[in-house]
Design a protein around this motif. Structure first.
Motif, PDB file in Angstrom:
ATOM      1  N   ILE A  16       0.856  -1.189   0.000  1.00  0.00           N
ATOM      2  CA  ILE A  16       0.000   0.000   0.000  1.00  0.00           C
ATOM      3  C   ILE A  16       0.891   1.238   0.000  1.00  0.00           C
ATOM      4  N   ARG A  17       0.631   2.131  -0.944  1.00  0.00           N
ATOM      5  CA  ARG A  17       1.461   3.330  -1.068  1.00  0.00           C
ATOM      6  C   ARG A  17       0.745   4.608  -0.623  1.00  0.00           C
ATOM      7  N   GLY A  18      -0.564   4.508  -0.357  1.00  0.00           N
ATOM      8  CA  GLY A  18      -1.283   5.709   0.031  1.00  0.00           C
ATOM      9  C   GLY A  18      -2.629   5.402   0.646  1.00  0.00           C
ATOM     10  N   VAL A  19      -3.253   6.455   1.169  1.00  0.00           N
ATOM     11  CA  VAL A  19      -4.582   6.373   1.783  1.00  0.00           C
ATOM     12  C   VAL A  19      -5.444   7.462   1.170  1.00  0.00           C
ATOM     13  N   SER A  20      -6.657   7.117   0.817  1.00  0.00           N
ATOM     14  CA  SER A  20      -7.541   8.046   0.137  1.00  0.00           C
ATOM     15  C   SER A  20      -8.319   8.941   1.099  1.00  0.00           C
ATOM     16  N   TYR A  21      -8.951   8.334   2.086  1.00  0.00           N
ATOM     17  CA  TYR A  21      -9.850   9.058   2.991  1.00  0.00           C
ATOM     18  C   TYR A  21      -9.134   9.294   4.314  1.00  0.00           C
ATOM     19  N   VAL A  22      -8.724  10.534   4.565  1.00  0.00           N
ATOM     20  CA  VAL A  22      -7.972  10.867   5.778  1.00  0.00           C
ATOM     21  C   VAL A  22      -8.607  12.091   6.431  1.00  0.00           C
ATOM     22  N   LYS A  23      -9.170  11.887   7.611  1.00  0.00           N
ATOM     23  CA  LYS A  23      -9.742  13.006   8.347  1.00  0.00           C
ATOM     24  C   LYS A  23      -8.671  13.598   9.264  1.00  0.00           C
ATOM     25  N   MET A  24      -8.756  14.902   9.497  1.00  0.00           N
ATOM     26  CA  MET A  24      -7.830  15.566  10.405  1.00  0.00           C
ATOM     27  C   MET A  24      -8.613  16.478  11.333  1.00  0.00           C
ATOM     28  N   LEU A  25      -8.026  16.770  12.487  1.00  0.00           N
ATOM     29  CA  LEU A  25      -8.741  17.475  13.541  1.00  0.00           C
ATOM     30  C   LEU A  25      -8.880  18.971  13.274  1.00  0.00           C
TER      31      LEU A  25
ATOM     32  N   ALA B 232      -5.158   4.807  10.596  1.00  0.00           N
ATOM     33  CA  ALA B 232      -5.598   6.130  11.043  1.00  0.00           C
ATOM     34  C   ALA B 232      -4.432   7.061  11.355  1.00  0.00           C
ATOM     35  N   ASP B 233      -3.251   6.519  11.654  1.00  0.00           N
ATOM     36  CA  ASP B 233      -2.139   7.361  12.111  1.00  0.00           C
ATOM     37  C   ASP B 233      -1.150   7.718  11.002  1.00  0.00           C
ATOM     38  N   ILE B 234      -1.536   7.552   9.732  1.00  0.00           N
ATOM     39  CA  ILE B 234      -0.628   7.920   8.652  1.00  0.00           C
ATOM     40  C   ILE B 234      -0.368   9.419   8.634  1.00  0.00           C
ATOM     41  N   LEU B 235      -1.356  10.221   9.010  1.00  0.00           N
ATOM     42  CA  LEU B 235      -1.170  11.670   9.081  1.00  0.00           C
ATOM     43  C   LEU B 235      -2.166  12.226  10.077  1.00  0.00           C
ATOM     44  N   ALA B 236      -1.666  12.876  11.105  1.00  0.00           N
ATOM     45  CA  ALA B 236      -2.536  13.456  12.125  1.00  0.00           C
ATOM     46  C   ALA B 236      -2.350  14.967  12.133  1.00  0.00           C
ATOM     47  N   GLY B 237      -2.907  15.624  13.146  1.00  0.00           N
ATOM     48  CA  GLY B 237      -2.753  17.065  13.246  1.00  0.00           C
ATOM     49  C   GLY B 237      -3.882  17.807  12.570  1.00  0.00           C
ATOM     50  N   SER B 238      -3.567  19.016  12.088  1.00  0.00           N
ATOM     51  CA  SER B 238      -4.581  19.896  11.506  1.00  0.00           C
ATOM     52  C   SER B 238      -3.966  20.669  10.349  1.00  0.00           C
ATOM     53  N   THR B 239      -4.820  21.160   9.459  1.00  0.00           N
ATOM     54  CA  THR B 239      -4.355  21.906   8.290  1.00  0.00           C
ATOM     55  C   THR B 239      -5.445  22.850   7.819  1.00  0.00           C
ATOM     56  N   ASP B 240      -5.038  23.951   7.162  1.00  0.00           N
ATOM     57  CA  ASP B 240      -6.026  24.890   6.638  1.00  0.00           C
ATOM     58  C   ASP B 240      -6.780  24.344   5.431  1.00  0.00           C
ATOM     59  N   MET B 241      -6.400  23.152   4.942  1.00  0.00           N
ATOM     60  CA  MET B 241      -7.216  22.490   3.933  1.00  0.00           C
ATOM     61  C   MET B 241      -8.584  22.133   4.506  1.00  0.00           C
ATOM     62  N   GLY B 242      -8.663  22.013   5.834  1.00  0.00           N
ATOM     63  CA  GLY B 242      -9.948  21.758   6.457  1.00  0.00           C
ATOM     64  C   GLY B 242     -10.960  22.844   6.144  1.00  0.00           C
ATOM     65  N   ASP B 243     -10.516  24.088   6.161  1.00  0.00           N
ATOM     66  CA  ASP B 243     -11.426  25.197   5.865  1.00  0.00           C
ATOM     67  C   ASP B 243     -11.880  25.170   4.412  1.00  0.00           C
ATOM     68  N   VAL B 244     -11.014  24.688   3.525  1.00  0.00           N
ATOM     69  CA  VAL B 244     -11.395  24.561   2.116  1.00  0.00           C
ATOM     70  C   VAL B 244     -12.513  23.531   1.968  1.00  0.00           C
ATOM     71  N   CYS B 245     -12.467  22.462   2.772  1.00  0.00           N
ATOM     72  CA  CYS B 245     -13.508  21.426   2.712  1.00  0.00           C
ATOM     73  C   CYS B 245     -14.879  21.966   3.096  1.00  0.00           C
ATOM     74  N   TYR B 246     -14.914  23.093   3.781  1.00  0.00           N
ATOM     75  CA  TYR B 246     -16.187  23.740   4.129  1.00  0.00           C
ATOM     76  C   TYR B 246     -16.655  24.688   3.012  1.00  0.00           C
ATOM     77  N   GLN B 247     -15.792  24.904   1.998  1.00  0.00           N
ATOM     78  CA  GLN B 247     -16.140  25.769   0.864  1.00  0.00           C
ATOM     79  C   GLN B 247     -16.637  24.978  -0.333  1.00  0.00           C
TER      80      GLN B 247
END
Length: 405
Positions: free
Chosen positions: A166-175, A315-330
């Motif tokens: 496996i080289r990647g993950v498609s669905y990744v939620k962040m806080l 679930a632990d491939i990438l944690a934390g937060s990012t401003d891409m989250g705000d884009v997901c609300y747009q």
């Protein structure tokens, strides 16, 4: 999607390998901090103009942002190119790879639009200052994502978390991440001659710290509270009158993070009351939770090489937060993750990850993801039924988000 447009996309990305590689190398070799990414900005603007694209430097009022666009009419798909680095350790989050994958995807979709003659627009958006600077927040406020049918990007993570093959993950939620700076104000005094004359702001800092430490016992497993002392006095024999702390409060959704912050706020309020200090709150760049579109994520699995991308594990491939989250609300958002190999299993934000982000293997993975994003983005533009389904699914998810779910 017709096979011939897939061939066009893949052919264009392969044909522009030199340009994509050059951008990747330039960004990695010249790490620049948030809002100081002048070399990365100029490198992108120069190569895009040389390729004949309509480019807007310093786009949307942000000095180190740019916007390049191709096409007319129809729907709009945006690829985000990040390129800021971290202090002292360079591209320890692999933003050079993010920029490269989005550049490849943009080129592929532009070629498919040109060859097909279909209506639709594709935009490569330079998004500076993700590392704490909230660059996408400024771009959102300026209208950069207005009318977009989807916004896509991929992010590198530590490959050792992924199962073999496996080289990647498609669905990744962040806080979601609510950030504040808290200022306590007391009164100075000589700590030996007249300590009773002082109002100790450092006491307020310590009381609030201990109160928050106790609060951590009563929060949900996925929630996080962490902070640092920004100023805590100057000399031991002077009662500290002005102290400052900075805290991040994270939870599963933006609504839940705000609720948790209200509990943390009481810790500061109580500490000020107990010590007789005044206190003030300075909001910083808060990030919403990343809410990836399940529709986009499932399609990404279909267009990538079979068996190389997982949907949502681990679930632990990438944690934390990012401003891409705000884009997901747009608009519907995609923020997939791909793994790169680190020599000693280092995580993001380490020197080892910086070294791994500069390897040819990591670049190859990034371009591979760029190809997948291009196929996904072109489907959004070319398939009316799919686009309507994507929009309806996103609108339903936004109703859940408003309820804090």
């Amino acid at each position: 999607m017709a096979q011939n447009w897939t061939s066009v996309i893949e052919g264009e990305i392969e044909a522009r390998h030199a340009e994509i590689s050059s951008i990747n190398q330039q960004i990695h070799a010249n790490p620049e901090l948030a809002y100081e990414e002048h070399k990365a900005h100029q490198a992108f603007v120069s190569v895009l103009i040389s390729l004949g694209f309509d480019v807007t430097p310093h786009a949307y009022g942000v000095e180190t942002s740019f916007s390049a666009e191709f096409g007319a009419g129809g729907r709009l798909v945006i690829f985000n190119a990040e390129y800021d680095a971290l202090p002292g350790i360079g591209h320890a989050c692999g933003h050079n790879l993010i920029a490269s994958s989005s550049f490849a995807a943009f080129l592929g979709v532009a070629a498919a639009l040109k060859a097909s003659g279909l209506p639709g627009r594709v935009r490569l958006l330079g998004t500076p200052a993700e590392e704490g600077g909230g660059g996408k927040l400024k771009l959102i406020d300026a209208g950069a994502y207005k009318g977009a049918s989807a916004s896509l990007m991929v992010h590198p993570g530590p490959g050792h978390h992924l199962p073999d093959g496996i080289r990647g993950v498609s669905y990744v939620k962040m806080l979601a991440n609510v950030k504040f700076r808290i200022h306590f104000t007391g009164r100075e005094s000589h700590a030996a001659i007249a300590p009773w004359e002082g109002v100790n702001a450092l006491d307020a800092v310590c009381l609030s710290y201990n109160a928050i430490s106790m609060l951590r016992q009563q929060i949900r497993p996925y929630e996080r509270i962490h902070g640092v002392f920004r100023s805590a006095g100057d000399r031991p024999n002077v009662t500290p009158a002005n102290c400052c702390v900075e805290y991040y409060v994270r939870s599963q959704t933006r609504v839940q993070a705000e609720r948790l912050w209200q509990r943390v706020f009481k810790c500061f309020e109580g500490a000020a009351l107990a010590t007789g200090c005044e206190f003030s709150i300075e909001p910083l760049n808060s990030y919403a939770d990343v809410r990836p579109s399940s529709v986009l994520c499932k399609t990404y699995l279909e267009v990538m090489e079979q068996g190389t991308v997982a949907y949502s594990e681990p679930a632990d491939i990438l944690a934390g937060s990012t401003d891409m989250g705000d884009v997901c609300y747009q608009c519907p958002g995609f923020h997939g993750v791909f793994g790169i190999g680190t020599k000693d299993g280092e995580e993001n934000h380490t020197k080892g990850f910086t070294a791994a982000a500069g390897t040819e293997q990591a670049f190859t993975r990034a371009v591979e993801c760029g190809r997948g994003m291009a196929l996904l983005g072109f489907k959004v533009l070319a398939d009316d039924e799919y686009a309507e389904h994507l929009k309806a699914d996103w609108e339903s998810d936004m109703k859940l988000a408003a309820e804090g779910r």
